[in-house]
Scaffold this motif. Structure first.
Motif, PDB file in Angstrom:
ATOM      1  N   UNK A 187       0.846  -1.199   0.000  1.00 44.22           N
ATOM      2  CA  UNK A 187       0.000   0.000   0.000  1.00 44.22           C
ATOM      3  C   UNK A 187       0.877   1.243   0.000  1.00 44.22           C
ATOM      4  N   UNK A 188       0.640   2.137  -0.952  1.00 45.98           N
ATOM      5  CA  UNK A 188       1.325   3.436  -1.006  1.00 45.98           C
ATOM      6  C   UNK A 188       0.279   4.527  -1.143  1.00 45.98           C
ATOM      7  N   UNK A 189       0.653   5.734  -0.761  1.00 46.04           N
ATOM      8  CA  UNK A 189      -0.276   6.859  -0.851  1.00 46.04           C
ATOM      9  C   UNK A 189       0.024   7.779  -2.023  1.00 46.04           C
ATOM     10  N   UNK A 190       1.245   7.703  -2.546  1.00 41.07           N
ATOM     11  CA  UNK A 190       1.616   8.470  -3.734  1.00 41.07           C
ATOM     12  C   UNK A 190       2.529   7.606  -4.596  1.00 41.07           C
ATOM     13  N   UNK A 191       2.616   7.941  -5.873  1.00 39.86           N
ATOM     14  CA  UNK A 191       3.507   7.197  -6.761  1.00 39.86           C
ATOM     15  C   UNK A 191       4.968   7.452  -6.430  1.00 39.86           C
ATOM     16  N   UNK A 192       5.259   8.568  -5.750  1.00 39.98           N
ATOM     17  CA  UNK A 192       6.629   8.865  -5.355  1.00 39.98           C
ATOM     18  C   UNK A 192       7.157   7.853  -4.329  1.00 39.98           C
ATOM     19  N   UNK A 193       6.260   7.127  -3.675  1.00 38.98           N
ATOM     20  CA  UNK A 193       6.665   6.142  -2.666  1.00 38.98           C
ATOM     21  C   UNK A 193       7.018   4.786  -3.272  1.00 38.98           C
ATOM     22  N   UNK A 194       6.801   4.611  -4.577  1.00 38.84           N
ATOM     23  CA  UNK A 194       7.024   3.302  -5.189  1.00 38.84           C
ATOM     24  C   UNK A 194       8.466   2.802  -5.094  1.00 38.84           C
ATOM     25  N   UNK A 195       9.473   3.619  -5.399  1.00 41.50           N
ATOM     26  CA  UNK A 195      10.845   3.100  -5.319  1.00 41.50           C
ATOM     27  C   UNK A 195      11.187   2.510  -3.964  1.00 41.50           C
TER      28      UNK A 195
END
Length: 311
Positions: free
Chosen positions: A298-306
């Motif tokens: 679970x992430x809240x923004x795509x910036x957290x994917x890496x």
């Protein structure tokens, strides 16, 4: 975890479809539901996005075309908010206003471009799997400035859409990656993330602030899957998680369409859902902790994917 590729959903993952729907429905309300005050716009938007009649799910299973599902949803919207019935004749004007406003409102989320560039910079492959038609999504991505992103699987590719596991497997095949080394990122916790996880990919739910669907979400997302209110057994839930919904008379999920080359019945054998998966599907399908317990990232923004996926 080691990733070789990432598959993205389009609507409300890369493109702000919620915002585009909001503007389209505001125009519809002003023209066709003038008795409804503007203060109820959030209710109208929630009704459209939760799709209480399950018509978009029927479209993704190949049971009706895109315009027909939209006409049914428009009719139910008018019925719910006490407006004049939608007829085949009146729907033409309704849809011209709705769809025209919707298309003019396509924009990318602020974090979409940077997220795609980060995936490519890390040496990973990237593509799209979507529950809309390929040509439509290609136009949408181009309008949003993301036209370099290839649409690998649309609802028209196999004749059905997510949550059928074959959609995710076909996406990984076209991406050229093993499912176990492929992530799928989407805004719908069950249709995207949990279904991708069940198909053997890393399922990622993008839980954007303010973008969750309203009460009743997912009541039609996995028909026959044990979602809230279905009252089905774990055996029925197992089959839905593993292979989609059986079309009457075919014994095949999603309308009996053939799967990707090399697939076999054994590859779609139902697996017994664990307690965490049952909790997600029978409880709140938008509960982050329950989804994490079921194996979803679970992430809240795509910036957290890496950071979340380790690339």
């Amino acid at each position: 975890m080691t990733m070789d590729g990432i598959l993205f959903d389009v609507d409300d993952t890369l493109v702000d479809t919620r915002g585009a729907f909001a503007r389209a429905l505001e125009a519809v309300r002003a023209e066709h539901l003038p008795h409804v005050p503007a203060e109820r716009d959030p209710e109208i938007l929630s009704h459209w996005r939760t799709d209480p009649g399950g018509f978009y799910s029927r479209y993704t299973r190949g049971e009706m075309d895109h315009v027909t599902q939209r006409r049914h949803r428009a009719a139910l919207l008018h019925e719910t908010f006490g407006a004049a019935p939608v007829t085949e004749t009146s729907f033409e004007a309704w849809d011209a206003l709705f769809w025209g406003t919707f298309e003019r409102s396509w924009t990318a989320h602020d974090d979409a471009r940077a997220a795609i560039d980060a995936v490519l910079a890390a040496g990973l492959r990237v593509g799209v799997v979507t529950n809309a038609a390929t040509e439509l999504q290609e136009r949408k991505l181009k309008a949003a400035g993301l036209g370099d992103l290839p649409v690998l699987v649309g609802v028209d590719t196999l004749g059905f859409g997510k949550p059928d596991p074959r959609v995710f497997l076909e996406g990984a095949r076209k991406l050229g990656t093993e499912p176990s080394r492929t992530a799928c990122v989407g805004d719908e916790p069950t249709v995207d993330a949990l279904a991708a996880h069940e198909a053997g990919l890393t399922g990622v739910w993008l839980d954007r602030a303010g973008h969750r669907r309203g009460p009743g979400y997912a009541g039609h997302a996995l028909p026959g899957s044990g979602l809230p209110g279905s009252g089905l057994s774990d055996a029925a839930l197992s089959g839905a998680l593993a292979s989609g919904v059986a079309e009457p008379g075919t014994g095949q999920p999603g309308g009996g369409q053939p799967g990707p080359a090399g697939s076999s019945p054994a590859e779609s054998a139902p697996a017994e859902p664990n307690a965490a998966q049952r909790a997600v599907l029978r409880g709140d399908p938008q509960n982050p902790e329950a989804l994490r317990a079921a194996g979803v990232v679970v992430v809240e923004t795509l910036a957290q994917l890496p950071a979340a996926l380790g690339y």
